[in-house]
Design a protein around this motif. Structure first.
Motif, PDB file in Angstrom:
ATOM      1  N   GLY A  74      35.073  44.803  41.270  1.00 52.69           N
ATOM      2  CA  GLY A  74      33.866  45.609  41.161  1.00 52.69           C
ATOM      3  C   GLY A  74      33.650  46.485  42.379  1.00 52.69           C
ATOM      4  O   GLY A  74      34.232  46.276  43.451  1.00 52.69           O
ATOM      5  N   LEU A  77      30.153  49.483  38.270  1.00 51.29           N
ATOM      6  CA  LEU A  77      31.095  48.413  37.968  1.00 51.29           C
ATOM      7  C   LEU A  77      30.881  47.238  38.915  1.00 51.29           C
ATOM      8  O   LEU A  77      30.993  47.372  40.125  1.00 51.29           O
ATOM      9  N   LYS A  78      30.565  46.080  38.343  1.00 48.95           N
ATOM     10  CA  LYS A  78      30.322  44.899  39.156  1.00 48.95           C
ATOM     11  C   LYS A  78      31.447  43.882  39.054  1.00 48.95           C
ATOM     12  O   LYS A  78      31.514  42.959  39.847  1.00 48.95           O
ATOM     13  N   GLY A  79      32.312  44.007  38.071  1.00 48.00           N
ATOM     14  CA  GLY A  79      33.413  43.065  37.916  1.00 48.00           C
ATOM     15  C   GLY A  79      32.909  41.664  37.635  1.00 48.00           C
ATOM     16  O   GLY A  79      31.857  41.473  37.017  1.00 48.00           O
TER      17      GLY A  79
END
Length: 160
Positions: free
Chosen positions: A101, A149-151
């Motif tokens: 992320g 996007l945090k993954g």
């Protein structure tokens, strides 16, 4: 080690031709002919890819003919080493961002760059990376409501 200009020019023109071949090849899956209602989805990308491949190949040949025998230096070892000290952390940032992320990637990248290249104390560098990532989260996710996007961090912290 020295990289000559002609080698880099041929490399770039070869990559351009390869990109054209990939585009044209991918367009074949969509169809490149005409139907009763007009061109199929891959018609225009196919011909653009062919044009790109042809231009890349022509430029490679032209470069080899015109610059044959020249030995102009493109980059020397020391210059390449300095360039890699910038490029490798950036490439690692991209890979970490895809896997873990943006917030984790940004924190790790800023930590590394501040510590190794900026010669900050590791604790200050870690604080800088963490503060920047928290600032990104506050500005984008909370204030602007634009999720980045945090993954796997998103599932771990149950942020949805």
């Amino acid at each position: 080690m020295v990289v000559k200009r002609i080698h880099m020019e041929v490399l770039v023109t070869g990559l351009t031709a390869l990109a054209g071949v990939v585009v044209a090849g991918g367009s074949l899956e969509l169809g490149v002919g005409w139907t009763g209602s007009g061109p199929e989805a891959g018609y225009f990308p196919f011909y653009v890819g062919l044009l790109l491949a042809l231009a890349g190949t022509a430029n490679a040949v032209w470069t080899m003919v015109i610059h044959r025998g020249e030995s102009e230096v493109f980059i020397e070892f020391e210059q390449a080493k300095r360039l890699l000290t910038f490029f490798l952390p950036m490439a690692a940032f991209v890979i970490v961002t895809i896997v873990l992320g943006l917030y984790v990637g940004a924190a790790l990248y800023l930590f590394y760059v501040a510590w190794r290249q900026g010669r900050y104390n590791p604790f200050w560098a870690a604080g800088l990376g963490i503060a920047f990532s928290v600032g990104l989260f506050v500005v984008f996710d909370i204030l602007f409501r634009v999720p980045l996007l945090k993954g796997p961090l998103e599932a771990f912290l149950k942020i949805y």
